[in-house]
Motif scaffolding. Sequence first.
Motif, short mmCIF file in Angstrom:
data_model
loop_
_atom_site.label_atom_id
_atom_site.label_comp_id
_atom_site.label_asym_id
_atom_site.label_seq_id
_atom_site.Cartn_x
_atom_site.Cartn_y
_atom_site.Cartn_z
N PRO D 6 0.81 -1.22 0.00
CA PRO D 6 0.00 0.00 0.00
C PRO D 6 0.84 1.26 0.00
CG PRO D 6 -0.89 -1.58 1.55
CD PRO D 6 0.38 -2.17 1.03
N SER D 7 1.94 1.25 0.75
CA SER D 7 2.72 2.48 0.81
C SER D 7 3.36 2.78 -0.54
CB SER D 7 3.79 2.38 1.90
OG SER D 7 4.65 1.32 1.61
N GLN D 8 3.71 1.72 -1.24
CA GLN D 8 4.27 1.93 -2.57
C GLN D 8 3.24 2.56 -3.49
OE1 GLN D 8 5.72 -2.02 -3.30
NE2 GLN D 8 7.80 -1.26 -3.56
N ASP D 9 2.00 2.08 -3.36
CA ASP D 9 0.93 2.65 -4.18
C ASP D 9 0.84 4.15 -3.98
OD1 ASP D 9 0.25 0.25 -5.21
OD2 ASP D 9 -1.33 -0.15 -3.73
N LEU D 10 1.01 4.52 -2.72
CA LEU D 10 0.86 5.93 -2.40
C LEU D 10 2.04 6.74 -2.95
CD1 LEU D 10 -0.70 8.10 -0.86
CD2 LEU D 10 0.69 7.57 1.13
N ILE D 11 3.23 6.20 -2.71
CA ILE D 11 4.43 6.99 -2.98
C ILE D 11 4.78 7.03 -4.47
CG2 ILE D 11 6.92 7.04 -2.60
CD1 ILE D 11 6.23 5.97 0.24
N ILE D 14 3.97 9.96 -6.58
CA ILE D 14 4.42 11.28 -6.15
C ILE D 14 5.66 11.72 -6.91
CG2 ILE D 14 5.32 12.60 -4.21
CD1 ILE D 14 3.47 11.01 -2.41
N TRP D 15 6.63 10.84 -7.02
CA TRP D 15 7.84 11.27 -7.73
C TRP D 15 8.30 10.28 -8.78
CZ3 TRP D 15 9.74 15.74 -8.58
CH2 TRP D 15 11.01 15.84 -9.14
N GLU D 16 8.45 9.03 -8.33
CA GLU D 16 9.04 8.02 -9.20
C GLU D 16 8.28 7.91 -10.52
OE1 GLU D 16 9.78 3.33 -8.74
OE2 GLU D 16 9.54 4.47 -6.88
N GLU D 17 6.96 7.92 -10.44
CA GLU D 17 6.16 7.86 -11.66
C GLU D 17 5.29 9.09 -11.74
OE1 GLU D 17 4.04 4.22 -12.09
OE2 GLU D 17 5.81 3.01 -11.63
N GLU D 118 -8.03 3.11 -15.64
CA GLU D 118 -7.82 1.93 -16.47
C GLU D 118 -6.70 1.06 -15.91
OE1 GLU D 118 -9.24 0.61 -18.86
OE2 GLU D 118 -7.82 -0.52 -20.09
N ALA D 119 -5.62 1.72 -15.48
CA ALA D 119 -4.45 0.94 -15.10
C ALA D 119 -4.52 0.45 -13.66
CB ALA D 119 -3.19 1.78 -15.29
N PHE D 120 -5.24 1.14 -12.79
CA PHE D 120 -5.17 0.75 -11.38
C PHE D 120 -6.53 0.48 -10.75
CE2 PHE D 120 -4.14 0.79 -6.95
CZ PHE D 120 -2.86 0.27 -6.91
N SER D 121 -7.39 1.49 -10.75
CA SER D 121 -8.63 1.36 -10.00
C SER D 121 -9.49 0.20 -10.48
CB SER D 121 -9.44 2.64 -10.11
OG SER D 121 -8.64 3.72 -9.72
N ALA D 122 -9.41 -0.08 -11.77
CA ALA D 122 -10.25 -1.14 -12.30
C ALA D 122 -9.81 -2.51 -11.81
CB ALA D 122 -10.23 -1.09 -13.83
N LYS D 123 -8.60 -2.57 -11.23
CA LYS D 123 -8.07 -3.87 -10.85
C LYS D 123 -7.83 -4.00 -9.36
CE LYS D 123 -5.75 -3.90 -15.28
NZ LYS D 123 -4.63 -3.21 -15.89
N ASN D 124 -7.99 -2.91 -8.63
CA ASN D 124 -7.64 -2.96 -7.21
C ASN D 124 -8.81 -2.54 -6.33
OD1 ASN D 124 -4.59 -3.59 -7.01
ND2 ASN D 124 -4.77 -2.11 -8.68
N LEU D 130 -7.65 4.39 -3.68
CA LEU D 130 -7.64 5.72 -3.09
C LEU D 130 -6.19 6.17 -2.84
CD1 LEU D 130 -9.26 8.08 -2.06
CD2 LEU D 130 -9.28 7.02 0.20
N LEU D 131 -5.41 5.22 -2.30
CA LEU D 131 -4.00 5.55 -2.05
C LEU D 131 -3.32 5.95 -3.35
CD1 LEU D 131 -2.70 2.88 0.47
CD2 LEU D 131 -3.23 5.29 0.86
N ASP D 132 -3.58 5.16 -4.37
CA ASP D 132 -2.96 5.44 -5.67
C ASP D 132 -3.39 6.81 -6.18
OD1 ASP D 132 -1.58 4.43 -8.18
OD2 ASP D 132 -3.58 4.92 -8.94
N ALA D 133 -4.71 7.08 -6.05
CA ALA D 133 -5.22 8.35 -6.54
C ALA D 133 -4.60 9.50 -5.75
CB ALA D 133 -6.74 8.38 -6.41
N ILE D 134 -4.49 9.31 -4.44
CA ILE D 134 -3.89 10.38 -3.63
C ILE D 134 -2.45 10.62 -4.06
CG2 ILE D 134 -3.11 10.97 -1.30
CD1 ILE D 134 -5.62 9.58 -0.25
N GLY D 135 -1.72 9.51 -4.24
CA GLY D 135 -0.32 9.64 -4.68
C GLY D 135 -0.23 10.38 -5.99
N THR D 136 -1.03 9.94 -6.95
CA THR D 136 -0.99 10.59 -8.27
C THR D 136 -1.37 12.05 -8.15
OG1 THR D 136 -1.67 8.47 -9.18
CG2 THR D 136 -1.78 10.37 -10.64
#
Lengths: 338, 191, 441, 211, 248
Positions: D6-11, D14-17, D118-124, D130-136
């Motif tokens: 989960p933390s990776q999803d968040l982070i 933010i920068w790496e991608e 398409e790449a994340f929410s549809a599969k998780n 939410l974490l992914d969306a917040i990170g992005t």
Amino acid sequence: MTDSIVKLTASPHVRSDDSTVKIMWSVVLSLLPVIAASIWFFGPSAFFVLLASTAGCLVTERLFGSHRGSLADGSAMITGLLLGLTLPPGFPLWMAFLGGVFGMAFGKIIFGGLGQNIFNPALVGRAFLQAAFPVAITTWPAKSGQWWSLQGDNFALPFMSPVVDTATAATPLGHLKFGDDSVVTPVIDLFLGTTGGSLGETSALLILLGGIYLAYRGHLNWHIPLSIFVTTFAVSGLFFALGISQFPPLFMLFSGGMMLGAFYMATDMVTSPLSNKGCWLFGFGIGFLVVIIRIWGGLPEGMMYAILLMNALVPFINRATQPRPFGSVSKKQEEAPK
Amino acid sequence: MSDQTLFSIFFSAMVVNNFTLAMFLGLCPFMGVSARVETALRMGLANIFVLILTSISAWFLNTYILETVPFLRIISFIIVIASLVQIVEMVVKKLSPALFRQLGIFLPLMTTNCAIFGLAIFQTNRGYDFMQGLIFAIGAGLGLTLALVLMASIRESIEFSDVPDLAKGTGLVLIIAGTLSMAFMGFAGLL
Amino acid sequence: MKGLLSFKNGVHPPENKDITAGIASRRLPFPDEVVLPLSQHIGTPAKSLVQAGDHVERGDVIAEASGFISSAVHATASGTITSIELWPHPGGTMVPSIRIAVDPYSTQLQRPRIVPRWEDVPEEDLSKEIARAGIVGLGGAAFPSHVKLNPPKDQPVELLLLNGCECEPYLTSDHRTMLEQPEKVYLGIRIALKALGISQAVIGIEANKPDAIAMMRNTAPEDLDVTIQPLQVKYPQGAEKMLIKAVTGREVPPGALPAKVGTLVQNVATAANVATVFETGQPLIERIITVTGRGIRQPGNWVIPFGTRLRDVIRHCGGLNEDAAEIVFGGPMMGLGQANLDVPILKATGGILVLSRDECKQQEIMPCIRCGKCLDACPIFLNPQLMGALAKAGRYEEMVTDAHLNDCMLCGCCSYVCPSNIPLSQLFTMSRTQLKKLAAS
Amino acid sequence: MRKTTPSQDLIRGIWEENPVLIQMLGLCPALAVTNSVKNALAMSAATFFVICCSSVLVSSCKRFIPKEVRISAYILVIATFVTLADMLLQAYAPVQHKELGAFIALIVVNCMILGRQEAFSAKNNVYRSLLDAIGTGIGFTIALIMMGGFRELLGTGAFLEYSVFGPNFEPWVIMVLPAGGFLTLGFILLAMGYIEQRKKMKALMAAEKAS
Amino acid sequence: MNEQGNNNGDNEDTLVVESPVPDDQQVPATETVSTLRLVATLAIAGALAGLLIVLLNQHTKPIIDKYKAEQLKLAVYEVLPGSEHYNTYYLIEGKLSPSLPDGAKENDYKRVYVSHSKSGQVKGVAISRGESGFQDVVQIIFGFDPTTGKLLGMKVLDSKETPGLGDKIFKDRAFVDQFFAGPETPLTGVKAGMGKGLPTEIDTITGATISSKAVINIINHALEEWRPVLDQGIPPAPTSLPEGEVQQ
């Protein structure tokens, strides 16, 4: 093979005397009278502005240039001088320096250095300055007092605004475009340079002579200035005759940056088309655009933008004007009855 | 309601406020599909076509449907554009398979091309009537094509340059776009 | 100068012909050894007919043509065959060659050889006789002459063009041929006209050889329909396509033969040698060669038997000057640089050029500044700038499809004018080699 | 798909991608509205709102969305939230709304948002999405503030309208013009490339030393 | 989509965009999902989305409308100094009318804002118009006194003119104040200090001549269009006048 004294090279084994370095330095040489004239007209300010813009270019080339010896080829010098010549005499030196740095870095070095750029680096620098400091670059202080007195706030502190307290004078183009009494500066004044304007905008005569010298030496493609002049004269003549514009065609030719642009900026070999046919198209485009921008545009001078826009078109022109290989016939001719 | 002349709308959309270079619309194709002149040209032409259709449909929507429910504008525009693109794709496929092969890959991408959606929104915000909208679409499309083709021919040409590793890719494209944008400033005031 | 016929573009390198133009041709002493490569011409190499230890007389056939586009090789000096081995070739490769140790006591008279009177030979057999004598084009390409004299039936030749341009700087061998052997040139023309079954010929001579023009005019036979056409001095005026364009105004389409536009081009030296074959029976075993350049002590025009090694020629010409820097077979524009003094002189070697350091100073290669001078120089209207850039990027296929690499005749004009000293024609040669490699793999 | 915590999803976003600086998505708003930090913030907030809501909704409803119409459904979802954002901004931040103008509506066609669906929410699951969306969203915000800060600072000599360089500063007008947008992003990418290069060089040197 | 991909193989490398392709209508019905269900899903989703939007709209619309009205009011009052009230008049068939015909849409008609004095006299008319300036459309509103033909004021509503230069048309107080000084129309733009002292003259901004002239042109053009209409007379204000006032 003890007696092999020879080195092995591919044909041809003789080369013409032309060399890129020679071309560059003779351009610098031919600019010297123009520079001298600008200092004569505008005093030490002109010298300082030229010094600052050239320093900006040279420093950038030295720091980021593709190879160590690249200063010696003279191209950075040309860019700096040409940029300086497009600036008003009272221009703050830090801005001139910045223009040189920007033009060199983003106009040339980022493309890989000499010969690889798309836009004329001097004009990239000038366009940047025009967009960044629109007021400073269009402020031409009225000539004041002694020859040695500065023309405006050359020594404004870096990043600080210049303080202009002297009266400003409009250029001949500005006079005609925005002035209410529509002063048409006599062509002879434009020709001899006894007018206001940027450093290199005055003294059409000297630029003409320098250009003719370069054309004679084969160091610039005379097709370009000629086609620019012909187009400008014809198009502005037409509009003038129709009563649409207030610019007489001869005035158009000798005012503003027309001469400098046509002989020294548009003809930059790197950023102009390869073939003569392409050069005609290029010159036609510049002439046309410059008339349009001068008559209807928001700025009194359009030479810089006309050249930059056509620079962007050069790769396309080169594509479109590939020479027809010897002996091949075009489709039209093929279809024609024999 | 807009008092702009047709000529000024056209010229403004094409060069002075070029969709790509001054308004940042259609940047995805500008970055992505500008490596080859032929491709760029095709993309541009496809864009002009869809832009015109969009302008017409947006005008109809605005005039006859959205008058009462303006808050549904965004949703209805995007739906209309998506379906429009689908229909165009199917029609082109049926009528001219050759053209479809040339354009095919670009058409679906248009749904998320902000130039198309942007056109509909700007046209609405500025209150263009039918004719103004049409001219706006054509001007915008031509401007988009101009920017694309210029960029593509420049990129083809710098393939031969020894661009420093650092600048390879998007960085250089952006700088060129910036320079183009500066050059297009020369058109300012030409209205 | 301007009013003269010519073609578009091209270059004007310094001529430097005055070094040797006034020196009458003389025979170079026979060397100790001649080395005769089996491939001195364009086409299939000849097939050797001799073995080591065989004694041959000057003029004997030692290798026969194998196939249509091929040419026989004759012994150029009497002596004993020492071996048939791989020997350095001026082209830079090792090529099977016949080595003959020259008999120092031989008179070096040619073995009598029976040749029919040309007037009596039926038209179609003339070219066979020419093939038997091993005649190839002496202008530089060394294309077997008998092949040329048999143009395709659907492309009839109407006009014979004699190439007396000698547009390469320095070289004067054709110039001397015209001055010294005009009657031979005219006889060669007669024979070629007969072989082709036509009657009209034009001799194209660059205007910088007024004495040759005068000589050809003065000796022109009255019964022959031949015009002497002075041409503008411009390189590469002597290239087949350029000459045809200058004289007739027609352009030979890419990939086509001159016969396509009804012409055939023959070098004046070739014509003179054709005449020799029917006059004395002597096959093609020697020619006038200009040895020149500021790097050689004793420049001149020499009659040299083929197979003479470069080393011997240089020795007989007084040796090299201190500042000699480069030796070239042919002219400075298209000639081949030589690194090995053992290479033999070939049928197509029109000159040996020893350039001094001043003449061929090497300059630093700068980036291309897209000045377009190469486009203005290219006589066949290619875009050398684009080709050079493509070659540099390794995009060889595009060079052929987009830039017409295959039309390029490697005349060197683009390299000559390039202010950045980019070795364009070298890049083009290299690209063709690469393409061949790609095609092979 | 590789497993992430989960933390990776968040982070990650933010920068790496980073969506703008690395993936080159959502360039249109990143260039168009970053002539001041305030505008950049408003745009970021609106986008943040849309991406979070869309991700939550999409991931929670993913079972009900047939694969065939998923893109249309995503667009519908996004358009809905954009409309909401548009109305909210217009009601509560009318000045910003006027500044941003049509670019609020253009969030709909921001490839970044659709791409995340398409790449994340549809599969998780919802939490991860939410974490992914917040990170992005944070990544997007960072990029926009970088752009906006740089442009406002040089273009007006101020940061968040607070004068930084004093009254005599000569503003670089170009920075708040469209050309400045391109140049700024180009410059940031160049700078990032340079840092990356330096890092790689250092790593290489270290590796060489070690061996 | 596969066939396209293959046929356009040469283009594939050029497409770096993550392509969110709506392939819904292209997928053959090999799956079990029926078209009906697809349509139903979208319909339900659409309905829900619509509902959500409508709900929020109900909440925000009054706020937005109020703000807009407020802004307009402020602008009108600014260009018609001294007004405290105005009426909207629509241009219907070449005549001004304070109200719209039944069922007509407001946006279909051009309009002006008229300020009346307590006695019902027309104090001034505010007209809004947009035209191309230096960069893009400049939208202004200006106040005009139809009886004297003088300007009462001017405000730039929207412009994208060059910061630091063209934006002086609303930032440069000296320029803006000229429009409040009651110049006569049609206006003429003159270079600062070069005027002849005529009452129609407006000094343009040095360096931003085009932008300044754009403002002047917009006013002149607007008046060209509205003068004939206004000269026909302005119908009396509708009943919204404060209580007790009598129309004359």
